[in-house]
Design an enzyme around this catalytic site. Structure first.
Site, mmCIF file in Angstrom:
data_model
loop_
_atom_site.group_PDB
_atom_site.id
_atom_site.type_symbol
_atom_site.label_atom_id
_atom_site.label_comp_id
_atom_site.label_asym_id
_atom_site.label_seq_id
_atom_site.Cartn_x
_atom_site.Cartn_y
_atom_site.Cartn_z
ATOM 1 N N SER A 142 1.046 -1.266 -0.036
ATOM 2 C CA SER A 142 0.001 -0.011 -0.198
ATOM 3 C C SER A 142 0.886 1.626 -0.200
ATOM 4 C CB SER A 142 -1.388 0.075 1.531
ATOM 5 O OG SER A 142 -1.750 1.504 1.569
ATOM 6 N N TYR A 155 -1.327 -1.519 10.999
ATOM 7 C CA TYR A 155 -1.681 -1.425 9.227
ATOM 8 C C TYR A 155 -0.672 -0.296 8.706
ATOM 9 C CZ TYR A 155 -3.803 -1.420 4.717
ATOM 10 O OH TYR A 155 -4.270 -1.551 3.380
HETATM 11 P P1 NDP Z 1 -11.863 -5.582 0.015
HETATM 12 O O1 NDP Z 1 -12.098 -5.774 1.616
HETATM 13 O O2 NDP Z 1 -12.959 -5.500 -1.392
HETATM 14 O O3 NDP Z 1 -11.348 -7.251 -0.236
HETATM 15 C C1 NDP Z 1 -10.558 -7.749 0.567
HETATM 16 C C2 NDP Z 1 -10.333 -9.224 0.438
HETATM 17 O O4 NDP Z 1 -9.349 -9.539 1.175
HETATM 18 C C3 NDP Z 1 -11.417 -9.814 0.697
HETATM 19 O O5 NDP Z 1 -11.647 -10.806 -0.524
HETATM 20 C C4 NDP Z 1 -11.729 -10.532 2.017
HETATM 21 O O6 NDP Z 1 -12.111 -12.058 1.357
HETATM 22 C C5 NDP Z 1 -10.049 -11.208 1.549
HETATM 23 N N1 NDP Z 1 -9.838 -11.662 3.302
HETATM 24 C C6 NDP Z 1 -10.048 -11.018 4.219
HETATM 25 N N2 NDP Z 1 -9.257 -11.892 5.366
HETATM 26 C C7 NDP Z 1 -8.690 -13.105 4.930
HETATM 27 C C8 NDP Z 1 -8.523 -14.674 5.080
HETATM 28 N N3 NDP Z 1 -8.932 -14.689 6.644
HETATM 29 N N4 NDP Z 1 -8.602 -15.583 4.671
HETATM 30 C C9 NDP Z 1 -8.660 -14.875 2.967
HETATM 31 N N5 NDP Z 1 -9.244 -13.713 2.205
HETATM 32 C C10 NDP Z 1 -9.057 -12.377 3.627
HETATM 33 O O7 NDP Z 1 -10.637 -4.721 -0.005
HETATM 34 P P2 NDP Z 1 -9.457 -4.506 -0.801
HETATM 35 O O8 NDP Z 1 -9.926 -5.019 -2.594
HETATM 36 O O9 NDP Z 1 -8.961 -2.956 -1.235
HETATM 37 O O10 NDP Z 1 -8.057 -5.238 -0.412
HETATM 38 C C11 NDP Z 1 -7.271 -6.038 -1.183
HETATM 39 C C12 NDP Z 1 -5.942 -4.968 -0.981
HETATM 40 O O11 NDP Z 1 -5.384 -3.911 -0.864
HETATM 41 C C13 NDP Z 1 -5.690 -5.387 0.593
HETATM 42 O O12 NDP Z 1 -4.637 -6.049 1.482
HETATM 43 C C14 NDP Z 1 -5.360 -4.223 1.545
HETATM 44 O O13 NDP Z 1 -4.850 -4.254 2.204
HETATM 45 C C15 NDP Z 1 -4.960 -3.545 -0.266
HETATM 46 N N6 NDP Z 1 -5.365 -2.151 -0.356
HETATM 47 C C16 NDP Z 1 -6.353 -1.795 -0.013
HETATM 48 C C17 NDP Z 1 -6.734 -0.326 -0.711
HETATM 49 C C18 NDP Z 1 -7.690 0.548 -0.688
HETATM 50 O O14 NDP Z 1 -8.012 1.865 -0.774
HETATM 51 N N7 NDP Z 1 -8.866 -0.109 -0.985
HETATM 52 C C19 NDP Z 1 -5.180 0.859 -0.814
HETATM 53 C C20 NDP Z 1 -3.835 0.078 -0.504
HETATM 54 C C21 NDP Z 1 -3.799 -1.121 -0.145
HETATM 55 P P3 NDP Z 1 -13.126 -12.769 2.467
HETATM 56 O O15 NDP Z 1 -13.480 -11.770 3.548
HETATM 57 O O16 NDP Z 1 -14.513 -13.605 1.187
HETATM 58 O O17 NDP Z 1 -12.130 -13.917 2.885
#
Ligand code: NDP
Length: 249
Positions: A142, A155
């Site tokens: 990030s 975070y």
């Molecule tokens: P979302 O909340 O849409 O996606 C997060 C994903 O992580 C979901 O698919 C969720 O699936 C999965 N997840 C969470 N916990 C678990 C677990 N224990 N096991 C398996 N899967 C898990 O957000 P984003 O698409 O934004 O996030 C994706 C990545 O991007 C993250 O790492 C986030 O930190 C990073 N990021 C996002 C930014 C933003 O502004 N959106 C900025 C910078 C980085 P499920 O709940 O079905 O398990």
């Protein structure tokens, strides 16, 4: 025929946001995509949606905080498609909070998903990639993995860690054909902020850092960056990409 026909990518966090958009991007290129996350209904829905595309999407319900489930995910991918070309460690949580509010359970979850989940992903695929002397591991860090802000002590710590793990591993693997990349998005419109429970943090984010007026990126913007990194010729190793909204400071 696309370069991606017959190649396999595992994507964690594929049930929404950046993971979902990246899955769509690669399936359209002809890749075999293994969708992983905990919400099985969302994974199944995505698999069905992608069924008419050039590549093939299959899903496996996986919790990245389980070393065993991550190993089983890698075995599943190899059984289905014969090999793993790319792992995209993308699952993540962002329950931002002020340290003074001691949200210890949320600190634990972030360490478990954002750091240990990445490590379990590496452990599950690296021996296979070393054996083939080929492969690519990407992790979603990030902008918060480059600079720390109030509410983000933990975070940001996890995202710094994820990025540094990729960098360190890349150095160790320099003599091999295995590539490593950190993807560092700025603000992207996804469900990520749903996990914030600290009301002080919510008002700080709205009022204090101007997120309220920012135009966020779409998940597809990040998927394009992932595709760029992975789609380079074998001698090109894109180690780090930062993609932020033009009006994000
Ligand atoms: P979302 O909340 O849409 O996606 C997060 C994903 O992580 C979901 O698919 C969720 O699936 C999965 N997840 C969470 N916990 C678990 C677990 N224990 N096991 C398996 N899967 C898990 O957000 P984003 O698409 O934004 O996030 C994706 C990545 O991007 C993250 O790492 C986030 O930190 C990073 N990021 C996002 C930014 C933003 O502004 N959106 C900025 C910078 C980085 P499920 O709940 O079905 O398990």
């Amino acid at each position: 025929m696309s370069n991606w026909n017959g190649k396999t990518i595992i994507i964690t966090g594929a049930s929404s946001g950046i993971g979902e958009a990246t899955a769509e991007r690669f399936v359209k290129e002809g890749a075999n995509v293994v969708l992983a996350a905990r919400r099985e209904d969302r994974l199944k829905e995505l698999q069905d949606k992608l069924s008419g595309e050039t590549g093939k999407a299959v899903y496996k319900k996986t919790d990245v905080t389980s070393e065993k489930e991550m190993k089983e995910l890698a075995e599943f991918a190899i059984n289905e498609f014969g090999q793993i070309d790319v792992l995209f460690n993308n699952a993540g949580l962002m329950p931002l909070s002020f340290m003074k509010n001691t949200k210890v359970d949320e600190w634990d979850k972030m360490v478990d998903v954002n750091i240990k989940g990445v490590l379990y992903g590496v452990a599950a695929v690296l021996p296979h990639m070393i054996e083939r002397n080929e492969g690519h591991i990407l992790t979603t860090s990030s902008v918060a993995g480059h600079e720390v802000m109030p509410t983000g002590a933990v975070y940001c710590g996890t995202k710094f860690a994820a990025r540094i793990i990729m960098e360190g591993m890349g150095k160790e693997l320099a003599e091999s054909n295995i590539r490593t990349t950190s993807i560092s998005p700025g603000v992207v419109q996804t469900e990520l902020t749903d996990t914030i429970t600290d009301e002080d943090a919510m008002s700080f984010l709205k009022d204090g850092v101007g997120l309220g007026s920012m135009t966020p990126l779409a998940s597809e913007d990040i998927a394009e960056g992932v595709f760029y990194a992975v789609n380079q010729p074998a001698h090109v190793d894109v180690n780090e990409i930062i993609i932020r909204p033009t009006n994000q400071g």
